[in-house]
Design a protein around this motif. Structure first.
Motif, mmCIF file in Angstrom:
data_model
loop_
_atom_site.group_PDB
_atom_site.id
_atom_site.type_symbol
_atom_site.label_atom_id
_atom_site.label_comp_id
_atom_site.label_asym_id
_atom_site.label_seq_id
_atom_site.Cartn_x
_atom_site.Cartn_y
_atom_site.Cartn_z
ATOM 1 N N UNK B 136 2.381 -0.968 9.516
ATOM 2 C CA UNK B 136 3.423 -0.081 8.975
ATOM 3 C C UNK B 136 2.947 0.586 7.679
ATOM 4 N N UNK B 137 3.277 1.849 7.511
ATOM 5 C CA UNK B 137 2.813 2.609 6.335
ATOM 6 C C UNK B 137 3.346 1.992 5.047
ATOM 7 N N UNK B 138 2.658 2.295 3.960
ATOM 8 C CA UNK B 138 3.163 1.917 2.641
ATOM 9 C C UNK B 138 2.622 0.612 2.096
ATOM 10 N N UNK B 139 1.644 0.044 2.768
ATOM 11 C CA UNK B 139 1.116 -1.239 2.271
ATOM 12 C C UNK B 139 0.173 -1.004 1.082
ATOM 13 N N UNK B 140 -0.015 -2.058 0.324
ATOM 14 C CA UNK B 140 -0.895 -2.027 -0.840
ATOM 15 C C UNK B 140 -2.354 -1.994 -0.367
ATOM 16 N N UNK B 141 -3.126 -1.061 -0.895
ATOM 17 C CA UNK B 141 -4.550 -0.925 -0.507
ATOM 18 C C UNK B 141 -5.341 -2.213 -0.739
ATOM 19 N N UNK B 142 -4.868 -3.025 -1.688
ATOM 20 C CA UNK B 142 -5.565 -4.283 -1.960
ATOM 21 C C UNK B 142 -5.505 -5.243 -0.778
ATOM 22 N N UNK B 143 -4.627 -4.936 0.162
ATOM 23 C CA UNK B 143 -4.494 -5.818 1.336
ATOM 24 C C UNK B 143 -5.530 -5.508 2.410
ATOM 25 N N UNK B 144 -6.305 -4.452 2.211
ATOM 26 C CA UNK B 144 -7.251 -4.062 3.274
ATOM 27 C C UNK B 144 -8.180 -5.199 3.700
ATOM 28 N N UNK B 145 -8.752 -5.980 2.781
ATOM 29 C CA UNK B 145 -9.605 -7.082 3.253
ATOM 30 C C UNK B 145 -8.839 -8.072 4.140
ATOM 31 N N UNK B 146 -7.639 -8.400 3.782
ATOM 32 C CA UNK B 146 -6.864 -9.341 4.609
ATOM 33 C C UNK B 146 -6.492 -8.731 5.949
ATOM 34 N N UNK B 147 -6.146 -7.439 5.941
ATOM 35 C CA UNK B 147 -5.848 -6.770 7.213
ATOM 36 C C UNK B 147 -7.091 -6.778 8.103
ATOM 37 N N UNK B 148 -8.237 -6.524 7.494
ATOM 38 C CA UNK B 148 -9.499 -6.520 8.240
ATOM 39 C C UNK B 148 -9.804 -7.912 8.821
ATOM 40 N N UNK B 149 -9.460 -8.956 8.083
ATOM 41 C CA UNK B 149 -9.762 -10.311 8.558
ATOM 42 C C UNK B 149 -9.010 -10.641 9.849
ATOM 43 N N UNK B 312 -3.691 -14.999 2.341
ATOM 44 C CA UNK B 312 -4.645 -14.038 1.775
ATOM 45 C C UNK B 312 -6.035 -14.269 2.358
ATOM 46 N N UNK B 313 -6.155 -14.154 3.675
ATOM 47 C CA UNK B 313 -7.444 -14.452 4.304
ATOM 48 C C UNK B 313 -8.557 -13.514 3.862
ATOM 49 N N UNK B 314 -8.209 -12.343 3.321
ATOM 50 C CA UNK B 314 -9.216 -11.388 2.876
ATOM 51 C C UNK B 314 -10.081 -11.930 1.750
ATOM 52 N N UNK B 315 -9.660 -13.045 1.149
ATOM 53 C CA UNK B 315 -10.464 -13.628 0.071
ATOM 54 C C UNK B 315 -11.801 -14.173 0.578
ATOM 55 N N UNK B 316 -11.955 -14.290 1.902
ATOM 56 C CA UNK B 316 -13.270 -14.732 2.408
ATOM 57 C C UNK B 316 -14.358 -13.675 2.173
#
Lengths: 345, 345
Positions: B136-149, B312-316
């Motif tokens: 869904x639109x409007x998410x925080x760009x900082x979440x990209x690593x977690x979204x990618x995971x 916050x799985x993007x922390x890997x």
């Protein structure tokens, strides 16, 4: 009393031994009404090294309680009881979870443990409250074979189906037409499988399997058998495969006839520690499960179905003998003249 | 556009290749925002035979949809999407059952299939409706690593825990402190495990594991590691073991540290077809499960937890590089200088 001892491969004798007595306050003494010979007894019958000291045999029996220790509360003199094929204390965490085969104080019957076996006239039962299941009085004597089957084979077939998580509407393949395989057919039907493919080549046994609920019989073995199962399942295989043989070829067949994402549930005792279960099985998301059945966990559930006639697992017994005929009973099962032999005391 | 190709062991190049175009009405074109290097990419990086034709690399990415075929309905131009690590049609029986890795029209990204990979600037996505998940639109760009995971490692760790049927209150052991093992820690915690024992010896990774929810870290390996886990579990072992390595020694450890009646759930790709899983494991009623993760099945469930910050799985990801630095990224992961490398386009 008379009891069965095995002295070595092919050497089974019925002898007069001392009557058992209570040792512990948690013990009960049971007069055996019916015992039987197990497919697993045929392994030592084929390979046991000769010894001077025979091992007491039998791990499946039903009978009447004759005496109970001072701390036994759930079992009373005169009760008709079913003994599962392992002893369990009924109170440890594993027993409470329904995994009585891992009981913290559990043991096998007879054999190395020096206790009595079910192929004898009387048995001292350790942890009577934990081990035994009382059958409500007033049942039809004709039900004794089915009650006896709950000691092992029917509960083992049910364990296969439960561990494989058979669900309503599924396709199940059963490998092996011995007493456990036929019991697994009953179990698959109980859990709602709509297509049940029985792999076996002894017509008298697979005919019984069909009466128990198998919708298809595959008599071919090896690659031909696999091809036939795949043909019957649109090329995909069965959701769950219940493996009731234990030989490596049976596991290979199981892997070849199970659907992606499905389960192979083993109740045939593995005769080889190594199994080929690697990258291909991983990519197919196959599950390998099963194990030795905690019969005690299932008897409460299956007993009502035997008493009301819903299931008739006792039909796997195709020969009844007396205690002194037990050596002939072993020969008949080893020679495949009999599917499963009941010993009526 | 720029894309990554592997020509052989240790030989990864970033080259200019033709931009992808729609082939089928079910395709979408995605501009990659972030891709990454997978632990599984390190297998060919260590062993691939040299070739003249490089293979396109990368199977995890997130990005923005630039064009859709005429029959795509669930994905629109401008959507930010997550691509799981396999393509799936979304409509076959396996997809409907949540086993998209066995999709009847599924395939891998890039590589032998000649398609685009996620380690490139653009990707043609087959079966866009089935394969992609819209964020869904409007998410925080900082979440990209977690979204990618969610493309792979987090979904894979979650698959391990789900296949192992981790339940609330259980003790779970996780073998392996790579990105998947750490994700499995998150997953075990999500499913309610109260004791989570992480077996790994890279302190920076196990420290992150503790932040993710591991209650104990066991750095010892082999027999010493087994002894330590048994000590932590009262001698019994863990209810479920999540195996995120794939080497035979890891499976042996898993068998040694699992409790009777428990499950070993493998998400490390098995590097050896044979495993020792015989009579002893049978008597203990152990289950061997797991497999390649149908990430697509889990993203809908995990995405809200990423968006609301629960996990916050993007922390890997401990290193971010540009597309032209990808060869250096492979070296860093192969040399264990980096846990997991994110490629920001």
């Amino acid at each position: 009393m008379r009891a069965t001892l095995m002295y070595g491969a092919g050497d089974v004798r019925v002898e007069t031994v001392a009557d058992p007595a209570l040792h512990e306050p948690t013990d009960a003494l049971v007069r055996v009404v019916a015992g039987c010979i197990c497919g697993s007894d045929l392994w030592p019958y084929a390979s046991k090294l000769a010894t001077d000291h025979g091992s007491r045999m039998g791990h499946e029996f039903v009978g009447v309680v004759e005496e109970v220790g001072s701390s036994v509360s759930d079992v009373a003199v005169g009760d008709f009881v079913i003994a599962p094929f392992v002893v369990s204390d009924g109170v440890c965490d594993f027993c409470r979870e329904g995994l009585q085969t891992s009981c913290r104080h559990g043991s096998n019957w007879g054999g190395a443990h020096g206790g009595d076996g079910g192929q004898g006239e009387r048995v001292r039962v350790p942890f009577a409250d934990g081990t035994l299941v009382v059958v409500p009085a007033g049942f039809d004597e004709n039900l004794i074979p089915s009650l006896l089957s709950l000691s092992d084979v029917m509960s083992t077939g049910y364990h296969a189906a439960r561990m494989g998580r058979v669900e309503s509407g599924q396709t199940v393949a059963v490998i092996g037409d011995g007493a456990v395989g036929l019991s697994a057919v009953i179990a698959a039907k109980l859990l709602g499988a709509t297509t049940i493919i029985l792999l076996g080549r002894h017509t008298d046994r697979t005919d019984l399997g069909v009466e128990f609920g198998a919708t298809h019989v595959v008599a071919e073995r090896g690659e031909e058998g696999v091809a036939r199962v795949l043909e019957l399942t649109g090329g995909d295989g069965a959701h769950v495969v219940l493996e009731a043989v234990g030989l490596p070829a049976a596991v290979e067949t199981a892997i070849a006839v199970v659907r992606d994402g499905g389960a192979i549930s083993r109740v045939g005792v593995p005769q080889d520690p190594m199994i080929s279960f690697g990258r291909n099985e991983f990519l197919r998301n196959l599950t390998l499960t099963g194990g030795v059945a905690p019969a005690r966990a299932y008897i409460d559930e299956l007993l009502p179905l035997v008493l009301d006639g819903t299931i008739e697992p006792g039909r796997v017994f195709d020969r009844t003998i007396g205690i002194d005929e037990v050596p002939a009973g072993y020969r008949a099962m080893a020679d495949r003249e009999a599917l499963k032999v009941l010993v009526r005391m």
